[in-house]
Design a protein around this motif. Structure first.
Motif, PDB file in Angstrom:
ATOM      1  N   GLY A 654       0.796  -1.226   0.000  1.00 55.38           N
ATOM      2  CA  GLY A 654       0.000   0.000   0.000  1.00 55.38           C
ATOM      3  C   GLY A 654       0.825   1.271   0.000  1.00 55.38           C
ATOM      4  N   VAL A 655       2.128   1.149  -0.153  1.00 53.43           N
ATOM      5  CA  VAL A 655       2.997   2.326  -0.123  1.00 53.43           C
ATOM      6  C   VAL A 655       2.928   3.079  -1.457  1.00 53.43           C
ATOM      7  CG1 VAL A 655       5.404   3.105  -0.019  1.00 53.43           C
ATOM      8  CG2 VAL A 655       4.564   1.389   1.594  1.00 53.43           C
ATOM      9  N   VAL A 697      -3.251  13.584  14.942  1.00 56.18           N
ATOM     10  CA  VAL A 697      -4.332  12.665  15.337  1.00 56.18           C
ATOM     11  C   VAL A 697      -4.647  12.853  16.818  1.00 56.18           C
ATOM     12  CG1 VAL A 697      -5.072  10.257  15.447  1.00 56.18           C
ATOM     13  CG2 VAL A 697      -3.489  10.993  13.652  1.00 56.18           C
ATOM     14  N   LEU A 705      -2.349  12.101  19.865  1.00 60.92           N
ATOM     15  CA  LEU A 705      -1.596  10.849  19.706  1.00 60.92           C
ATOM     16  C   LEU A 705      -0.317  11.066  18.905  1.00 60.92           C
ATOM     17  CD1 LEU A 705      -4.526   8.347  18.995  1.00 60.92           C
ATOM     18  CD2 LEU A 705      -3.413   8.871  21.178  1.00 60.92           C
ATOM     19  N   SER A 706      -0.369  11.977  17.954  1.00 59.96           N
ATOM     20  CA  SER A 706       0.835  12.242  17.146  1.00 59.96           C
ATOM     21  C   SER A 706       1.520  13.480  17.701  1.00 59.96           C
ATOM     22  CB  SER A 706       0.457  12.424  15.682  1.00 59.96           C
ATOM     23  OG  SER A 706      -0.563  13.405  15.577  1.00 59.96           O
ATOM     24  N   PHE A 709       7.760  13.666  16.749  1.00 61.53           N
ATOM     25  CA  PHE A 709       8.201  13.181  15.433  1.00 61.53           C
ATOM     26  C   PHE A 709       8.262  11.659  15.377  1.00 61.53           C
ATOM     27  CE2 PHE A 709      10.393  17.475  14.940  1.00 61.53           C
ATOM     28  CZ  PHE A 709       9.357  17.964  14.158  1.00 61.53           C
ATOM     29  N   MET A 710       8.116  10.999  16.509  1.00 61.38           N
ATOM     30  CA  MET A 710       8.027   9.539  16.487  1.00 61.38           C
ATOM     31  C   MET A 710       6.717   9.094  15.849  1.00 61.38           C
ATOM     32  SD  MET A 710      10.777   8.197  17.694  1.00 61.38           S
ATOM     33  CE  MET A 710      10.479   6.566  18.383  1.00 61.38           C
ATOM     34  N   ASP A 711       5.703   9.966  15.911  1.00 61.06           N
ATOM     35  CA  ASP A 711       4.394   9.593  15.374  1.00 61.06           C
ATOM     36  C   ASP A 711       3.833  10.567  14.360  1.00 61.06           C
ATOM     37  OD1 ASP A 711       3.634   7.075  16.617  1.00 61.06           O
ATOM     38  OD2 ASP A 711       3.836   8.160  18.500  1.00 61.06           O
ATOM     39  N   TYR A 712       4.360  11.774  14.305  1.00 58.00           N
ATOM     40  CA  TYR A 712       3.905  12.743  13.314  1.00 58.00           C
ATOM     41  C   TYR A 712       4.891  12.680  12.142  1.00 58.00           C
ATOM     42  CZ  TYR A 712       2.075  16.943  11.177  1.00 58.00           C
ATOM     43  OH  TYR A 712       1.499  17.821  10.285  1.00 58.00           O
ATOM     44  N   THR A 713       4.389  12.322  10.978  1.00 57.33           N
ATOM     45  CA  THR A 713       5.280  12.026   9.852  1.00 57.33           C
ATOM     46  C   THR A 713       5.560  13.269   9.027  1.00 57.33           C
ATOM     47  OG1 THR A 713       4.213   9.877   9.769  1.00 57.33           O
ATOM     48  CG2 THR A 713       5.668  10.454   7.933  1.00 57.33           C
ATOM     49  N   ARG A 716      10.167  13.756   4.153  1.00 55.54           N
ATOM     50  CA  ARG A 716      11.628  13.772   4.083  1.00 55.54           C
ATOM     51  C   ARG A 716      12.039  13.618   2.621  1.00 55.54           C
ATOM     52  NH1 ARG A 716      13.218  10.126   9.410  1.00 55.54           N
ATOM     53  NH2 ARG A 716      11.176  10.329  10.350  1.00 55.54           N
ATOM     54  N   ASP A 718      13.431  11.450   0.951  1.00 53.93           N
ATOM     55  CA  ASP A 718      13.158  10.196   0.241  1.00 53.93           C
ATOM     56  C   ASP A 718      11.658   9.953   0.050  1.00 53.93           C
ATOM     57  OD1 ASP A 718      12.459   9.491   2.804  1.00 53.93           O
ATOM     58  OD2 ASP A 718      13.791   7.771   2.960  1.00 53.93           O
ATOM     59  N   ASN A 719      10.805  10.841   0.570  1.00 51.98           N
ATOM     60  CA  ASN A 719       9.378  10.768   0.267  1.00 51.98           C
ATOM     61  C   ASN A 719       9.034  11.531  -1.011  1.00 51.98           C
ATOM     62  OD1 ASN A 719       9.045  11.167   3.716  1.00 51.98           O
ATOM     63  ND2 ASN A 719       8.384   9.315   2.651  1.00 51.98           N
ATOM     64  N   PRO A 776      -0.279   4.112   3.769  1.00 51.42           N
ATOM     65  CA  PRO A 776      -0.165   2.753   3.232  1.00 51.42           C
ATOM     66  C   PRO A 776      -1.290   1.850   3.731  1.00 51.42           C
ATOM     67  CG  PRO A 776       1.986   3.526   3.914  1.00 51.42           C
ATOM     68  CD  PRO A 776       0.995   4.576   4.349  1.00 51.42           C
ATOM     69  N   GLU A 777      -1.633   1.961   5.012  1.00 50.76           N
ATOM     70  CA  GLU A 777      -2.671   1.069   5.521  1.00 50.76           C
ATOM     71  C   GLU A 777      -4.022   1.331   4.846  1.00 50.76           C
ATOM     72  OE1 GLU A 777      -3.320   0.625   9.733  1.00 50.76           O
ATOM     73  OE2 GLU A 777      -4.698  -0.999   9.280  1.00 50.76           O
TER      74      GLU A 777
ATOM     75  N   ALA B 179       6.887   7.591  10.318  1.00 55.43           N
ATOM     76  CA  ALA B 179       7.309   8.741  11.122  1.00 55.43           C
ATOM     77  C   ALA B 179       8.651   8.489  11.789  1.00 55.43           C
ATOM     78  CB  ALA B 179       6.246   9.056  12.171  1.00 55.43           C
ATOM     79  N   HIS B 242      -0.392   4.109  12.967  1.00 59.47           N
ATOM     80  CA  HIS B 242       0.235   3.872  11.669  1.00 59.47           C
ATOM     81  C   HIS B 242      -0.167   2.538  11.054  1.00 59.47           C
ATOM     82  CE1 HIS B 242       2.722   7.363  12.314  1.00 59.47           C
ATOM     83  NE2 HIS B 242       2.988   6.912  13.514  1.00 59.47           N
ATOM     84  N   TYR B 247      -3.091  -5.303   9.455  1.00 58.38           N
ATOM     85  CA  TYR B 247      -2.151  -4.797   8.443  1.00 58.38           C
ATOM     86  C   TYR B 247      -0.728  -5.269   8.763  1.00 58.38           C
ATOM     87  CZ  TYR B 247       0.360  -1.316   5.568  1.00 58.38           C
ATOM     88  OH  TYR B 247       1.177  -0.684   4.668  1.00 58.38           O
TER      89      TYR B 247
END
Lengths: 791, 264
Positions: A654-655, A697, A705-706, A709-713, A716, A718-719, A776-777, B179, B242, B247
């Motif tokens: 799904g990426v 989120v 929840l986000s 930076f561990m959870d808020y994307t 970068r 490479d994206n 992706p999900e 992330a 995520h 999934y």
């Protein structure tokens, strides 16, 4: 040897970058004052709670603590003001609950500041902040607009019943209803615009200073508009007159809107500096930034288009719920109204439009303008709706846009939602974008991707946006509590070098370069002899700052107006020296010349004469060569364009990968093509971030929840793919440079292009729409469901 | 961070002594987890015992094993010609951890002692059937990992080295959390002296685990196609904003297959 061309149109390298990339920038946190103290805020970890008691005694007794303050101590100062008042459909003013500097009675979002500790070191302040004993009684809470509007939802402010801030509308409802009634086809789409956290690289910082001998206050702060902060904080919060309050915004490491607003921490450190007679510094850590910088977007909308049998757009109906967060941030009410609903015509000649917008309080961080501010939301809605029309009717996405574009010869074009576009050509930007993206070659690339097991999609978006919000009289009638002009002071020094004092503010845009190029072109002064000064209320006459891509269109024009005055005065001096009539003096390339002769004086000679007026028309004009202009534009400017995105989806995971991105924008006259390209690339990167990655989120109770930076994307390198940037410009007709603005176009045009491409790639699965981010999900879920259905 | 004591012993015995008898003391290897945790005031150790002067760095490769000192950083493992030759999958795994700053500080011993459920190294240790050597004993990989952030290490026990049997074939593929870029699903597959072993990190609620169904299928036929009929229950999978458990369970299959393909 000719000097290199460094005027308008030259890709001059940014003169500010040497200090930025060599660590020599002077950011707010780099500034330290003698005898400085450090502030740490104790914030709410609850989304909604009653404050039962606050015991600061242990904190006050802790080592190094200078003071601990809560709302009680701030009773004499005002709340944080809101700069824009919206009126509801029924004519009533919006609910405008107090936004206290420190929480009064209740906390309303995670991150709401409750108390501040000021100590000799930051470490001591942190230690003591943990010793404050706060008794909170949890209240029911709500994080989404849909939940907040439900009957029985938690009531966040006593004076905002049902959590409604305003219930506003624009357009002709009856005409829209009539058009829908006779439509051959109606296409309806429900969609959301995801909440984002701005995440400027430099976190917010505020340093308050007070001189007890003069009674003067100074605030050093990470602001996009120091004069606005001086006005808001001085007049409304601390009751300090302008001459006693200096606001300095030195080098600022990114803003994207989040540093427009007046925040509680600025008022607290300034007030506390006066109270303590010592400087007070606060520096946000990243966790604090997530829960206290104003967030962006967060709309829930329904859009409906009425079409005739030939696919012509007959009418657009939009209903939007906009999340304001827990309090009204400085310009929040304007974003989902005058920066959003007025943009709903987009690039199309839709004859009638009606939009309703309800602004809603929730137990979340306040939401305000973030790069694009309302225009990305409008563009996402429109361009997703157009592609959904194609999905539902089988229309071709290119053909239906061409069919409904505002014709080239229709400018100035009056939309049904208040704006009048002065210029634009959506046909050309789309034609060039399709060519640059090799749109015609897509089927072959799709087939090649399919052979590798990948799903390839292409999506386009066309957009229209509005920059340089103006004129003041109009915005005032719409609820702005400020003017939206700009100010420039041009000082030609005795030796001919030039200092420009601009009311705009650079926080990464490269003004020190671009604005200097204007002087080089207009006055013929070498680029190296021009200095751009910004960000200090004691040095700049006045200014409204930088946001909404206004700096060049409004601030640059103010400079041109001031330079016109310089030239006019210089002509009088030249006429005197050359013994000619003023009417016969021409000015070009830095030289005043008697028309048709070789008798001439350079600007430098004129400047020297102006400051050493031995031979001077002293009875007619004053000495000196120093002029100021205030410029209030006649209209917004209207950049537009077309973005084309090509994606490849890995159906197993799904990426989504961006494989090509093409932007062709109409930004008016380009002063520095390199900087324009960088601005568009940066904006597109943020737009791709919104479309694929970023999401603030909250859980249903209002916990973020986000929150790191561990959870808020963040996007970068490479994206992203290579981003092809080009311009096809039409000139703005109401400013002398013809400039429109380029700061936000990337973030406005790109999200729907990306989602249109993703939806296109998933066509075989019957996907009609997807909200952002296209994670992706989410995509795997669609593919997996399709696969299961097929089995 | 809170104030804490700090000591940098120069012998293993002194380090163990400093840690023993003090439940609040924390060992510091590369600090890539501990330092951020301290900065966020999520931990308040009495003292931090810095292991960097114990001489625990270095790589030794013999005919059948690769032994890596506990304090060897990821960048060193990634760049080691010996590791690249003996177990290229291990060098590649080390080269894919975090970013260049993390790789120059973070250590294999620190990663294994912490046993973050999303860390990369535990999957290599488990899939290759490595042996963890401490100041007290040797621990087989199968006995070492005991749930997220939980290991067989006892109080005062310090990892000194990790010894990996050289496999015939091995590969590690990581599906990154978008992330954090930690492993959302990381799969290490290996076949060699320890048999066919498949270890999964990032996905499971209990941290790294062996994917026994995949091992059974690959033991019959070492090929990507062997994974096609293998599924894993979402019941014990992590779930977050995520990736849901179903999934993640799906990704375990996809990534396992890709790892087998990469291993050749």
């Amino acid at each position: 040897m000719n000097a290199p061309f460094e005027g308008i149109g030259a890709s001059v390298r940014r003169k500010e970058d040497l200090r930025f990339i060599s660590g020599r920038g002077n950011y707010t946190d780099d500034i330290n004052r003698p005898n400085q103290t450090y502030a740490v805020f104790r914030r709410s970890d609850r989304p909604h709670a009653k404050i039962i008691s606050i015991d600061t005694s242990a904190a006050k007794a802790a080592p190094g603590v200078v003071a601990v303050y809560t709302a009680e101590d701030l009773a004499a100062i005002g709340g944080l003001p809101c700069g824009w008042q919206i009126h509801s459909k029924d004519g009533s003013p919006m609910a405008e609950p107090k936004h206290p500097v420190l929480a009064e009675g209740k906390v309303r979002h995670v991150g709401d500041p409750i108390a501040v500790v000021i100590a000799e070191t930051k470490q001591q302040a942190r230690d003591a902040a943990e010793l404050i004993n706060i008794d909170l009684q949890d209240l029911p809470s709500t994080a989404t607009v849909t939940d907040a509007l439900k009957p029985g939802a938690a009531q966040i402010h006593d004076n905002a019943p049902g959590n409604v801030c305003y219930d506003w509308h624009i357009g002709d409802k009856d005409a829209v209803d009539a058009a829908f009634a006779k439509a051959a086809k109606v296409v309806k789409l429900d969609l959301e615009n995801n909440r984002l956290v701005p995440n400027a690289m430099e976190p917010r910082v505020a340093l308050g200073d007070y001189d007890r001998h003069t009674g003067d206050y100074t605030l050093f702060t990470t602001s996009q508009n120091p004069h606005v902060i001086r006005l808001l904080m001085g007049a409304f919060v601390l009751q300090l007159p302008e001459h006693k309050l200096r606001v300095v915004a030195p080098d600022v490491g990114g803003g994207f809107g989040s540093k427009i607003y007046h925040y509680a921490e600025e008022a607290t450190v300034t007030w506390a500096a006066g109270r303590l007679g010592r400087p007070v510094k606060w520096t946000a850590d990243r966790t604090e930034s997530f829960m206290s910088d104003a967030h962006g977007r967060d709309h829930v909308s329904t859009a409906e288009m009425a079409l005739d049998a030939q696919g012509n757009f007959l009418a657009l109906r939009v209903n939007t719920l906009a999340n304001m967060g827990a309090y009204l941030s400085t310009f929040a009410p304007a974003v989902p109204t005058y920066l959003y609903a007025t943009l709903l015509a987009g690039t199309y000649k839709t004859p009638v439009i009606y939009a309703e917008v309800k602004a809603v309080f929730t137990n979340t961080v306040p939401v305000d303008a973030y790069r694009g501010a309302g225009r990305p939301e409008a563009t996402f809605l429109l361009e997703r709706l157009v592609d959904t029309i194609c999905h539902d009717t089988g229309a071709d996405p290119i053909a239906i846009r061409l069919q409904n574009f505002i014709p080239k010869d229709a400018f100035p074009y009056q939309t049904p939602v208040a704006l009048q576009y002065d210029s634009g050509d959506y046909f050309t930007t789309m034609e060039v974008a399709l060519k640059n993206a090799d749109y015609a070659g897509f089927p072959a690339r799709k087939a090649a991707a399919a052979a590798k097991g990948k799903l390839r999609g292409i999506g386009i978006s066309t957009y229209l946006e509005a920059c340089g919000i103006a004129p003041s009289a109009v915005v005032g009638s719409l609820g702005a509590r400020a003017g939206l002009y700009e100010v420039a002071n041009i000082r030609v020094h005795p030796t001919g070098s030039v200092s420009v004092f601009t009311g705009t503010h650079s926080h990464g845009q490269g003004h020190e370069t671009t604005l200097a190029q204007l002087v080089t072109s207009q006055l013929g002064v070498p680029f190296s002899q021009v200095e751009i000064v910004h960000g200090d209320t004691n040095r700049i006459p006045f200014g409204m700052g930088t946001y909404g891509s206004r700096s060049l269109a409004v601030g640059g024009t103010a400079m041109v107006k001031a330079m016109d005055k310089i030239i006019a005065k210089g002509k009088k001096i030249a006429a005197h020296l050359l013994e000619a009539s003023v009417d016969d003096i021409e000015f070009a390339d830095g030289t005043f010349k008697v028309a048709g002769t070789d008798r001439a004086k350079t600007l430098g000679e004129i400047a020297l004469t102006a400051y050493v007026p031995h031979n001077y028309p002293i009875t007619e004009i004053e000495p000196g060569l120093d002029e100021t202009a205030f410029y209030d534009p006649a209209n917004f400017t209207f950049p537009g364009g077309c973005h084309v995105c090509e994606v490849e989806i890995d159906p197993e995971t799904g990426v989504t990968s961006i494989v090509n991105f093409t932007a062709v924008d109409d930004v008016g006259r380009v002063v520095n093509p390199m900087i324009v390209e960088g601005q568009v690339q940066g904006g597109v990167a943020q737009g791709i971030g919104q479309a694929l990655l970023e999401h603030a989120v909250y859980d249903s109770n209002g916990q973020l929840l986000s929150g790191s930076f561990m959870d808020y994307t963040m996007p970068r390198a490479d994206n992203l793919s290579n981003i092809s940037v080009a311009t096809e410009n039409t000139m703005c007709t109401h400013n002398p440079l013809g400039v429109k603005g380029c700061g936000e176009v990337g973030a406005i045009g790109s999200p729907p292009a990306v989602i249109n491409a993703v939806v296109n790639a998933l066509k075989q699965y019957g996907v009609r729409h997807m909200n952002m981010p296209a994670s992706p999900e989410k995509i795997w879920g669609i593919i997996n469901a399709g696969r299961k259905a097929a089995e | 961070m809170y104030d804490f004591g700090y000591t940098k012993p120069s012998s293993l015995a002194d380090a163990v002594a400093a840690l023993a008898g003090d439940d609040e003391a924390k060992a510091l290897a590369g600090g890539q987890t501990l330092i951020p945790v301290l900065k966020q005031r999520l931990n308040k150790p009495s003292k931090v015992v810095d292991l960097s002067k114990l001489g625990l760095s270095g790589i030794t490769v013999t005919g059948d094993s690769v032994t890596i000192g506990a304090m060897t950083n990821h960048a060193t493992v990634a760049a080691s010609a010996d590791v690249k030759r003996a177990i290229p999958a291990l060098a590649a795994l080390a080269g894919g951890i975090g970013d260049i700053q993390v790789r120059n500080r973070g250590t294999i011993g620190g990663s294994l002692a912490n046993n973050d459920p999303s860390a990369c190294y535990p999957s290599a240790v488990l899939a290759l059937g490595a042996t963890i050597t401490t100041n007290k004993r040797s621990i087989a990989a199968d006995d070492y990992f005991q749930g997220m952030f939980t290991t067989a290490l006892e109080a005062g026990e310090v990892i000194t080295s990790v010894s990996f049997p050289i496999p015939a074939k091995a590969a590690y593929i990581k599906f990154k959390n978008p992330a954090s870029r930690y492993a959302m699903v990381g799969v290490f597959v290996a076949t060699g002296p320890k048999g066919v072993r498949v270890a999964v990190t990032g996905a499971g609620q209990g941290g790294v685990f062996r994917h026994t169904a995949a091992e059974a299928a690959l033991s019959k036929s070492w090929s990507p196609a062997a994974i096609d009929g293998v599924s894993i229950s979402p019941d014990n999978m992590n779930s977050d904003i995520h990736a849901s458990a179903p999934y993640r369970a799906h990704l375990v299959g996809v990534i396992t297959k890709r790892a087998v393909t990469a291993a050749g």
